[in-house]
Design a protein around this motif. Structure first.
Motif, PDB file in Angstrom:
ATOM      1  N   GLU A 172      36.035 -14.627  51.376  1.00  0.00           N
ATOM      2  CA  GLU A 172      34.965 -13.758  50.862  1.00  0.00           C
ATOM      3  C   GLU A 172      35.272 -13.332  49.423  1.00  0.00           C
ATOM      4  N   GLN A 173      36.530 -13.054  49.169  1.00  0.00           N
ATOM      5  CA  GLN A 173      36.912 -12.653  47.811  1.00  0.00           C
ATOM      6  C   GLN A 173      36.673 -13.791  46.820  1.00  0.00           C
ATOM      7  N   LYS A 175      34.566 -16.172  47.139  1.00  0.00           N
ATOM      8  CA  LYS A 175      33.121 -16.345  47.020  1.00  0.00           C
ATOM      9  C   LYS A 175      32.526 -15.360  46.013  1.00  0.00           C
ATOM     10  N   ARG A 176      32.999 -14.121  46.088  1.00  0.00           N
ATOM     11  CA  ARG A 176      32.463 -13.104  45.179  1.00  0.00           C
ATOM     12  C   ARG A 176      32.850 -13.408  43.724  1.00  0.00           C
ATOM     13  N   LYS A 177      34.117 -13.855  43.525  1.00  0.00           N
ATOM     14  CA  LYS A 177      34.537 -14.192  42.165  1.00  0.00           C
ATOM     15  C   LYS A 177      33.676 -15.323  41.600  1.00  0.00           C
ATOM     16  N   GLU A 179      30.605 -16.069  42.420  1.00  0.00           N
ATOM     17  CA  GLU A 179      29.261 -15.571  42.130  1.00  0.00           C
ATOM     18  C   GLU A 179      29.221 -14.803  40.813  1.00  0.00           C
ATOM     19  N   LYS A 180      30.241 -13.981  40.580  1.00  0.00           N
ATOM     20  CA  LYS A 180      30.276 -13.216  39.332  1.00  0.00           C
ATOM     21  C   LYS A 180      30.400 -14.134  38.123  1.00  0.00           C
TER      22      LYS A 180
END
Length: 595
Positions: A172-173, A175-177, A179-180
């Motif tokens: 999840e981490q 994935k978020r990186k 996306e940013k």
């Protein structure tokens, strides 16, 4: 209650009478014996009593039951029965406690809103649930003793599988990186059509900062330094030069100036081989009584700028030494020709102070070029030079005959520095003042000395020990730029910048003599010298208007004023042998001799 009980008994009797009528078979069998009485047929009883509301009875019973679950009174000291668990832990209800507004006894209060119970929860766990609730809308229920009970948004709980802000899965981490990063790239692509190429290369632009930011603070725009102005370049060069000097160890050197001396007299030795500084053998005090001078008898002019200090030759006074703001020190003849005998040139800036040794064969000079020099009076040679890199404001030699090699200097950096002139080493530093040191005066048979400073205080020191033994500082005190010792050595006269001369005792306590105060002159803003007549009967001082003031020591009254100089009369000295003669100097560059 008795009435109600009687009604209840009557109703029970009626019910018993009606039972046989409902079961006639059983009754017949019961009374089938010959001894039984004949069958009675009874009609339903009707009571003529009014119907009573039994609500009060119900309330009474409820109150009795509530007493068993009523919480304990926190003010109660003795419990006469065994309370249940519910009673011990039930909240407090009922009327307000007489000693608290909200019904809580003072002993139960541990918060301004009432009683708060401590919870055994770790700070990390609390922070985790707190931040999880604010981010996802749910949190673990702290009051739930068993099971994973949650409060808040249960739909979000199922969607996120109950994760908290501190245990987000690794994927999840990532994935978020990702996306940013995509969002940033898209923002850059959107602005690519409009952004000019020069902006991308210009570090002052927002575009360059967004492309090259590496930390949360890198995106902040800061003003870039343009070309330095001339003043800034000059200051930067001076600062760099100063730093280099400090690193190379040249900090303790003042400005280097070639030492020169010029003799102006006819010959340095007379026909008997005596030096020109030798005192006349017939120079003796005519009497012990001093008189106030009245007229001008001689004027020495040779300094191109103001004269900052004058000193008579010790004990005889046949020569007078002057320190000029034109960087020169001159010595003048007093008894014979009245001319300049020798000029000493060894400073690059104005000379601040001068001081003779006990026999007058040598003297000290202190200049604003941060140098202290020790001169031979006769030959004009510099014996030694001293500097700490700070401006010396006052220089003194220890008056003891066996300590004529000890130099004390009050510096602009709040220190009094002590040198051994034989070795050239600093032997002591007296560092207690809070401002530049202005005066040094030896007292108590030269065992102690008094210093004054721009910090408006007087401090007394034991010679050789850098500890203040007496500290004099009052709210009404002003700075004292000049101090002189009375001939009987019992009193100090201090020129205060509030236009008065104050007298301090040199005894153990160094008390202010409130009965003696000399005023009338205007010396505020100037370091006008204060002095005594050799017999101690008169006090004199220059002032900012060019006058020389004389006061009577006993009565403290003004005895006479002389208009001596145009501008400031900065220094005045009484001749050591001729009791009615006084020398004054001023910022007009003149030295005047009065009789």
């Amino acid at each position: 209650m008795d009435l109600l009980q009687s009604y209840a008994d009557d109703m029970d009797d009626d019910q018993q009478l009606q039972e046989p009528l409902r079961n006639p078979s059983s009754t017949a069998s019961d009374h089938s014996s010959p001894d039984s009485s004949p069958i009675r047929i009874s009609l339903p009883a009707k009571s003529a009593a009014p119907k009573v509301d039994d609500t009060a009875l119900a309330l009474t019973v409820a109150a009795a039951n509530r007493a068993l679950t009523k919480p304990l009174d926190p003010t109660q000291r003795v419990v006469a029965y065994n309370p249940t668990y519910d009673q011990l832990w039930s909240p407090i209800y009922g009327p307000a406690h007489p000693y608290a507004k909200d019904g809580l006894a003072q002993g139960m209060r541990n918060h301004k809103l009432g009683f708060v119970e401590n919870a055994a929860i770790e700070p990390f766990v609390f922070d985790e649930q707190y931040n999880t609730f604010h981010k996802f809308g749910y949190a673990a229920d702290p009051s739930a003793s068993e099971g994973n009970n949650y409060v808040g948004d249960l739909d979000k709980l199922k969607e996120t599988d109950g994760i908290s802000v501190y245990n987000i899965p690794q994927h999840e981490q990532k994935k978020r990186k990702t996306e940013k990063k995509k969002e940033r790239e898209e923002d850059g692509d959107d602005g690519g059509d409009v952004v000019d190429g020069t902006e991308v290369e210009n570090p002052a632009s927002e575009t360059w900062l967004l492309k090259n930011r590496k930390s949360p603070w890198a995106g902040k725009k800061e003003g870039l330094q343009g070309d330095l102005t001339e003043d800034q370049k000059k200051y930067a060069d001076e600062y760099a030069k100063k730093k280099e000097e400090e690193k190379s160890g040249n900090r303790e050197k003042g400005e280097v100036v070639a030492d020169k001396s010029t003799f102006h007299g006819k010959e340095e030795k007379d026909y008997q081989g005596r030096s020109w500084i030798a005192p006349p053998k017939d120079a003796k005090a005519s009497n012990d009584h001093c008189y106030i001078p009245k007229r001008l008898v001689h004027t020495w002019s040779g300094h191109t700028k103001g004269v900052s200090a004058i000193r008579f030759f010790p004990k005889h006074g046949h020569l007078i030494l002057s320190a000029g703001m034109d960087t020169k020190v001159k010595i003048w003849d007093v008894f014979n020709s009245g001319k300049c005998m020798r000029t000493y040139m060894g400073h690059s800036k104005a000379v601040r102070d001068i001081w003779f040794c006990n026999d007058g064969t040598k003297f000290l000079t202190a200049g604003y070029d941060k140098n202290i020099k020790y001169w031979d009076t006769e030959t004009g040679q510099v014996i030694s030079a001293f500097s700490t890199g700070k401006v010396p404001y006052v220089v003194r030699l220890n008056p003891d005959e066996d300590k004529q090699n000890v130099l004390l200097a009050g510096m602009s950096d709040k220190k009094i520095v002590q040198w051994d002139m034989n070795t050239g080493q600093i032997t002591q530093e007296y560092d207690q003042h809070l401002g530049a040191v202005n005066t040094i005066t030896f007292v108590d048979n030269n065992r102690r000395f008094v210093t004054s400073s721009d910090d408006k205080s007087l401090r007394v020191w034991e010679f050789g020990i850098p500890v203040v033994i007496k500290y004099i500082c009052e709210p009404h005190m002003h700075s004292m730029p000049s101090i002189s010792l009375h001939p009987n050595t019992n009193w100090l006269a201090a020129q205060s910048l509030d236009n008065q001369i104050l007298i301090y005792s040199t005894r153990e306590r160094f008390q202010l003599n409130k009965k003696k105060r000399f005023a009338g002159h205007v010396a505020a803003g100037y370091a006008c010298q204060v002095n005594f007549s050799p017999d101690g009967r008169f006090v004199m001082s220059g002032d900012g208007e060019g006058k020389c003031w004389f006061w009577d020591w006993k009565s403290c009254k003004v005895f006479r004023t002389l208009k001596c100089h145009e501008g400031v009369c900065i220094g005045c000295e009484w001749h050591p042998l001729e009791q009615s003669k006084v020398a004054t100097c001023g910022w007009d560059g003149l030295i005047k001799y009065w009789d």
